[in-house]
Design an enzyme around this catalytic site. Sequence first.
Site, PDB file in Angstrom:
ATOM      1  N   PHE A  19       0.692  -1.267  -0.022  1.00 36.65           N
ATOM      2  CA  PHE A  19      -0.076   0.005   0.018  1.00 36.65           C
ATOM      3  C   PHE A  19       0.971   1.207  -0.005  1.00 36.65           C
ATOM      4  O   PHE A  19       0.543   2.113  -0.785  1.00 36.65           O
ATOM      5  CB  PHE A  19      -0.926  -0.069   1.053  1.00 36.65           C
ATOM      6  CG  PHE A  19      -1.631   1.362   1.563  1.00 36.65           C
ATOM      7  CD1 PHE A  19      -2.797   1.757   0.666  1.00 36.65           C
ATOM      8  CD2 PHE A  19      -1.029   2.308   2.305  1.00 36.65           C
ATOM      9  CE1 PHE A  19      -3.332   2.893   0.732  1.00 36.65           C
ATOM     10  CE2 PHE A  19      -1.598   3.503   2.323  1.00 36.65           C
ATOM     11  CZ  PHE A  19      -2.765   3.838   1.589  1.00 36.65           C
ATOM     12  N   SER A  40       8.994   2.705   8.510  1.00 35.75           N
ATOM     13  CA  SER A  40       8.895   1.361   8.570  1.00 35.75           C
ATOM     14  C   SER A  40      10.375   0.730   9.295  1.00 35.75           C
ATOM     15  O   SER A  40      11.188   1.420   9.610  1.00 35.75           O
ATOM     16  CB  SER A  40       8.929   0.838   7.211  1.00 35.75           C
ATOM     17  OG  SER A  40      10.246   0.474   6.648  1.00 35.75           O
ATOM     18  N   LYS A 130     -12.133  -7.331   8.247  1.00 36.61           N
ATOM     19  CA  LYS A 130     -12.172  -8.276   9.280  1.00 36.61           C
ATOM     20  C   LYS A 130     -12.485  -7.575  10.682  1.00 36.61           C
ATOM     21  O   LYS A 130     -12.767  -8.445  11.448  1.00 36.61           O
ATOM     22  CB  LYS A 130     -10.793  -8.995   9.036  1.00 36.61           C
ATOM     23  CG  LYS A 130     -10.620 -10.023   7.867  1.00 36.61           C
ATOM     24  CD  LYS A 130      -9.128 -10.350   7.717  1.00 36.61           C
ATOM     25  CE  LYS A 130      -9.143 -11.135   6.392  1.00 36.61           C
ATOM     26  NZ  LYS A 130      -9.000 -10.223   5.303  1.00 36.61           N
ATOM     27  N   LYS A 142      -7.891  -4.911  15.100  1.00 38.71           N
ATOM     28  CA  LYS A 142      -8.169  -3.583  14.261  1.00 38.71           C
ATOM     29  C   LYS A 142      -9.682  -3.040  14.555  1.00 38.71           C
ATOM     30  O   LYS A 142      -9.519  -1.754  14.326  1.00 38.71           O
ATOM     31  CB  LYS A 142      -8.234  -4.141  12.607  1.00 38.71           C
ATOM     32  CG  LYS A 142      -6.924  -4.706  12.108  1.00 38.71           C
ATOM     33  CD  LYS A 142      -5.839  -3.529  12.137  1.00 38.71           C
ATOM     34  CE  LYS A 142      -5.880  -2.578  11.313  1.00 38.71           C
ATOM     35  NZ  LYS A 142      -4.663  -1.690  10.896  1.00 38.71           N
ATOM     36  N   VAL A 171      -7.015  -6.597  -0.990  1.00 40.69           N
ATOM     37  CA  VAL A 171      -6.380  -6.120  -2.117  1.00 40.69           C
ATOM     38  C   VAL A 171      -5.705  -7.103  -3.032  1.00 40.69           C
ATOM     39  O   VAL A 171      -4.631  -7.959  -2.736  1.00 40.69           O
ATOM     40  CB  VAL A 171      -5.147  -5.041  -1.574  1.00 40.69           C
ATOM     41  CG1 VAL A 171      -4.362  -4.391  -2.836  1.00 40.69           C
ATOM     42  CG2 VAL A 171      -5.720  -4.031  -0.833  1.00 40.69           C
ATOM     43  N   THR A 194     -10.056 -22.118   4.173  1.00 38.28           N
ATOM     44  CA  THR A 194     -10.251 -22.058   5.641  1.00 38.28           C
ATOM     45  C   THR A 194     -11.745 -22.614   5.627  1.00 38.28           C
ATOM     46  O   THR A 194     -11.947 -23.616   6.617  1.00 38.28           O
ATOM     47  CB  THR A 194     -10.524 -20.581   6.078  1.00 38.28           C
ATOM     48  OG1 THR A 194      -8.724 -20.138   5.927  1.00 38.28           O
ATOM     49  CG2 THR A 194     -10.539 -20.607   7.726  1.00 38.28           C
TER      50      THR A 194
END
Length: 251
Positions: A19, A40, A130, A142, A171, A194
Amino acid sequence: MDLDFRDRTILITGGTGSFGRKCTEILLKKGPPRKLIILSRDELKQNEMQQQFPDPCMRFFLGDVRDRDRLFRAMNGVDTIIHAAALKQVPFCEQNPFEAVKTNILGAVNIIDAAIDSGVDRVLAISTDKAVNPINLYGATKLCAEKLFVQGNGYSGIEGTRFSCTRYGNVHGSRGSVVPIFKKQSANGKVTVTDERMSRFWLTLEQGARFVISQIDQMKGGEVFVPKIPSIRIMDLVQAVAPDCEVEFIG
């Protein structure tokens, strides 16, 4: 009125990821900004990105969102933050829950505190589909981060830093995307799924980055922006990518 990014100093946390690279590419084409700071932990990716984007506005900071002091240094003079840093791999978050909490939740707290105290104008955090009714730790962290950023507006006050979130799906083509995993597994004649009831919400990296950038201009503080994007059932995706393969359901 549209924001003029050429007059802004922008910090992207987790900026060497898929991203961050695409967002950097778009921002440089739009302006470029007065200054674009990439934060980062990976010095190799920073070196590669520095060669990919030799624009004089670029700055690179080695650092971790867990390190509050480093965030204060990185945010000096910054007016816009795109917070993309996170641990995102669902299985690894399950296996390393303390680490997921430290980065995704405590890291969010550090971003909020440092942004308010540094006088940052706008902070837009990137969340995930999610986070909706989460059944795994990644989604739960999140969701917690979303609530922290929304409530961050209460800590900053009416004239202070504005915090908002964007929430979107998988993505296509990014690291961890299921399509390249299915393609790799199909060489052995078997793919792993899954749960057959799963759906995936899809957008391209370009669409995701442009959506985030557009919401920096739109945000007032406290919003969770959710784009309308197409979905596909996981078994339909398997049929499209690996039609002749055996499917193993791994839970």
